[in-house]
Each structure stands twice: as structure tokens, then as C-alpha cells.
Scaffold this active site. Structure first.
Site, PDB file in Angstrom:
ATOM      1  CG  ASP A  60      -5.963  -3.036  -9.550  1.00 18.08           C
ATOM      2  OD1 ASP A  60      -6.140  -3.992  -8.756  1.00 18.08           O
ATOM      3  OD2 ASP A  60      -5.690  -3.208 -10.754  1.00 18.08           O
ATOM      4  CG  HIS A  98      -1.421  -4.926 -10.839  1.00 13.91           C
ATOM      5  ND1 HIS A  98      -0.153  -4.430 -11.031  1.00 13.91           N
ATOM      6  CD2 HIS A  98      -2.065  -4.732 -12.021  1.00 13.91           C
ATOM      7  CE1 HIS A  98      -0.031  -3.963 -12.271  1.00 13.91           C
ATOM      8  NE2 HIS A  98      -1.187  -4.139 -12.885  1.00 13.91           N
ATOM      9  NE  ARG A 158       2.819  -0.606 -14.705  1.00 15.68           N
ATOM     10  CZ  ARG A 158       1.890  -1.376 -15.275  1.00 15.68           C
ATOM     11  NH1 ARG A 158       0.666  -1.382 -14.786  1.00 15.68           N
ATOM     12  NH2 ARG A 158       2.191  -2.146 -16.287  1.00 15.68           N
ATOM     13  CD  GLU A 172       1.756  -3.565  -8.336  1.00 14.47           C
ATOM     14  OE1 GLU A 172       0.992  -2.617  -8.090  1.00 14.47           O
ATOM     15  OE2 GLU A 172       1.561  -4.379  -9.241  1.00 14.47           O
TER      16      GLU A 172
HETATM   17  C1  DGY Z   1      -0.472  -4.028 -17.871  1.00 11.66           C
HETATM   18  O1  DGY Z   1      -0.692  -4.789 -18.821  1.00 11.66           O
HETATM   19  O2  DGY Z   1       0.372  -3.143 -17.918  1.00 11.66           O
HETATM   20  C2  DGY Z   1      -1.283  -4.214 -16.661  1.00 11.66           C
HETATM   21  O3  DGY Z   1      -0.858  -3.447 -15.604  1.00 11.66           O
HETATM   22  C3  DGY Z   1      -1.352  -5.641 -16.248  1.00 11.66           C
HETATM   23  O4  DGY Z   1      -2.562  -5.744 -15.537  1.00 11.66           O
END
Ligand code: DGY
Length: 321
Positions: free
Chosen positions: A264, A287, A240, A269
Site C-alpha cells: 500500500d 496508500h 512506509r 510514492e
Molecule cells: C499516516 O497517517 O501516517 C498514514 O500513512 C496516512 O495514511
């Protein structure tokens, strides 16, 4: 079947998931896929029996308190659930489910892509080819740094962290890790455990962030921790954005303290800190960790498995609270 439960789905879903959902439930969908405001979420929830949400929906304590009484469950189409105030959900007696396991491989793959992309200057190289600024092969042109044989530190050795380690072993990397709990030997597989993350940082030629987001890890990678990394280290984040103090990371990428970063995920975001965009040593993705057809279908089916269990009176397979 009359009286099917009503599911309010906040974002568009993969076709196969929508087909299964609409066969079993009455649905309120969002085919336009716009990110909904809290008021729109509350409006859509009126009369719904359950919500199927995603990480773009911020289910704060305030919003949860205002949810109509009809709502009895929340399923999130994600493994991460820091976007849901689970304590508020628990206090209201609302079970919450997530989608673990099925995105482990896809996310670990992206972590390796980021490591390689950052180490081998993939963004700069790609841009040079497209912009025709590449003049000729030369012995010193666009030199990256080797991944093979280097030390990889993993912050958060859960399912995804372990899958990153598995892939990194194919590059003969030495694995170091910090996790709240030390893993048993058969999962550690020779990885070096550090009882504190700060102790691990000096061993990280590469650092992969794989811990959950939320208040406990907010801005974990700050200036002081970056200073503990070896000079010219590489940082990748597939967890995150909030785990990283962007100002500190950007300063370290600019000063050359860090060789590169592969990111990513971003705080705020898709409105990331705009300074990242001008950094040649930042390899950036939007992401995409779980963004494969197979994985997104599996995530959707897992969310539906949890809804099915709830409405059939069974224990949720992936209950968060
Ligand atoms: C999640 O499932 O938490 C992911 O970040 C989505 O790609």
C-alpha cells in the site's frame, strides 16, 4: 472573533474538517490540493501561526530553519511523522503533533486486504474477469495459497500491528512478532515474541510490516532478510515504502522466492519503482490505509484538537516533540 490564529493548510481537507477549522481560525487553504514545493510551503507560512501539514510535505531541517518566526506549531494530518525533521523542530521550540489511534482499524483492515489479495491472487483474477481471458472454472485455475492456519510475523507490534494480529486470529493464524519492547501478556495474547526481527523471519509464512519509517528502518527488508523468509512467503507493507529495498523485493517476486506481495506504500510514492507494475504477483494499492471517510474526518479532528489545545495554552494531546 478578531485576531484568530492563522493556520496554513498545505493540502485540501475533508469538508467536515474544513468547516470546523474555518469556524475557529483564519485559514490559508489549498483547495486545488497540489503538492507544494518547499518554496511554496515557506511562502504560505509567511505570517501563519501554525502549519497543518500532511505526509506529502517534506519538512526538512533546512525548511524548518527557514520558517518565519510567526510559526509556533506544526500539526500533521497523519500518524507517521518521518516527513518532519522533529529534531530540527524541537531545536526551534516548535511543538509537533500527529494523529494516532484513529487510523489503526482502517490501516489494519487494509493489511488484511493485502494479505488476502496477495495470497488469493486478487489482482490477476480481477484482471482476467475484466479482460475476458477467463475461460472456465477448472481444478487448477489460478490457485492461491491458504491464509488460515499459517504463521504471520509482524514487524512492529504497536497499535496497528496489534490490530493486524487481532484480525489475523480470526483466520486461526499463529502470530509471531518483533517489537523494540516485548508486550505484556494481555496485549501479546499468545503471540510469540522474537528478540530480534532476523530470528522471527524464518517463521513468517506471511510478513506484515508495521514499523515506523525513517532512517532507522530504511530498506529494512533487504535481500539478506528476504532470504531468511520461508520459500513462497508473502510480504505486506502498510507502513512506509522506505522500509523495503524495492530491488530486492522485486527480484524475489520475479524468482519465485516469494509467492506474492501486497503493498500500500512505496518508496518515492507516487513514483514507485515501475517494475512493480508488471509483476502479476504484486497486489498494489495507492496508500489507502487510512482512506475511509470516517477515518479521515477523525484524523482531521484530531489535528484540530491539537491546534486548539496549543492556542488555548493546554498540553497537546498528541505531542510528538
Ligand atoms: C499516516 O497517517 O501516517 C498514514 O500513512 C496516512 O495514511
Amino acid at each position: 472573533m478578531p485576531n484568530k490564529p492563522v493556520i496554513f493548510v498545505t493540502r485540501n481537507l475533508p469538508d467536515a474538517v474544513t468547516q470546523r477549522l474555518t469556524a475557529s481560525y483564519e485559514t490559508r487553504l489549498n483547495p486545488g490540493d497540489a503538492v507544494l514545493s518547499p518554496d511554496q510551503v515557506l511562502k504560505g507560512a509567511e505570517g501563519a501561526d501554525a502549519l497543518l501539514v500532511t505526509p506529502t510535505d517534506k519538512l526538512t531541517a533546512d525548511l524548518i530553519a527557514k520558517l518565519p518566526k510567526s510559526v509556533r506549531m506544526i500539526a500533521t494530518f497523519s500518524v507517521g511523522y518521518e516527513h518532519i525533521d522533529v529534531n530540527a523542530a524541537k531545536a526551534r521550540g516548535l511543538p509537533v503533533s500527529n494523529t494516532p489511534d484513529v487510523l489503526t482499524d482502517a490501516t489494519a483492515d487494509i493489511a488484511l486486504l493485502l494479505m488476502l489479495g496477495a495470497a488469493r491472487r486478487a489482482y490477476e483474477g480481477e484482471r482476467a474477469v475484466r479482460e475476458a481471458s477467463w475461460k472456465s472454472w477448472s481444478t487448477t485455475y489460478m490457485l492461491g495459497t491458504h491464509m488460515t492456519g499459517k504463521r504471520l510475523g509482524i514487524f512492529g507490534m504497536g497499535r496497528i500491528g496489534q490490530a493486524v494480529a487481532k484480525r489475523a486470529r480470526a483466520f486461526d493464524m499463529q502470530i509471531h512478532y518483533f517489537n523494540r519492547r516485548r508486550l505484556p501478556a494481555h496485549q501479546e495474547m499468545g503471540a510469540v515474541y522474537h528478540p530480534s526481527a532476523d530470528e522471527m523471519l524464518p517463521y513468517c509464512d506471511f510478513l506484515s510490516i508495521n514499523a515506523p519509517g525513517g532512517p532507522e528502518t530504511l530498506h529494512w527488508l533487504n535481500a539478506a532478510r528476504i532470504a531468511r523468509l520461508p520459500d513462497k512467503a508473502i510480504v505486506v507493507n502498510t507502513a512506509r515504502g522506505g522500509l523495503v529495498d524495492d530491488t530486492a523485493l522485486i527480484a524475489a517476486l520475479r524468482s519465485g522466492k516469494l509467492f506474492a506481495a501486497g503493498l500500500d506504500v512505496f518508496e518515492g510514492e507516487p513514483n514507485l519503482n515501475p517494475e512493480y507494475r508488471s509483476l502479476p504477483n504484486a497486489f498494489l494499492l495507492p496508500h489507502l490505509g487510512s482512506a475511509t471517510i470516517e477515518t479521515r474526518n477523525a484524523m482531521g479532528f484530531k489535528a484540530l484538537d491539537n491546534l486548539d489545545a496549543f492556542f488555548e495554552g493546554r498540553e497537546l494531546p498528541d505531542r510528538v516533540v
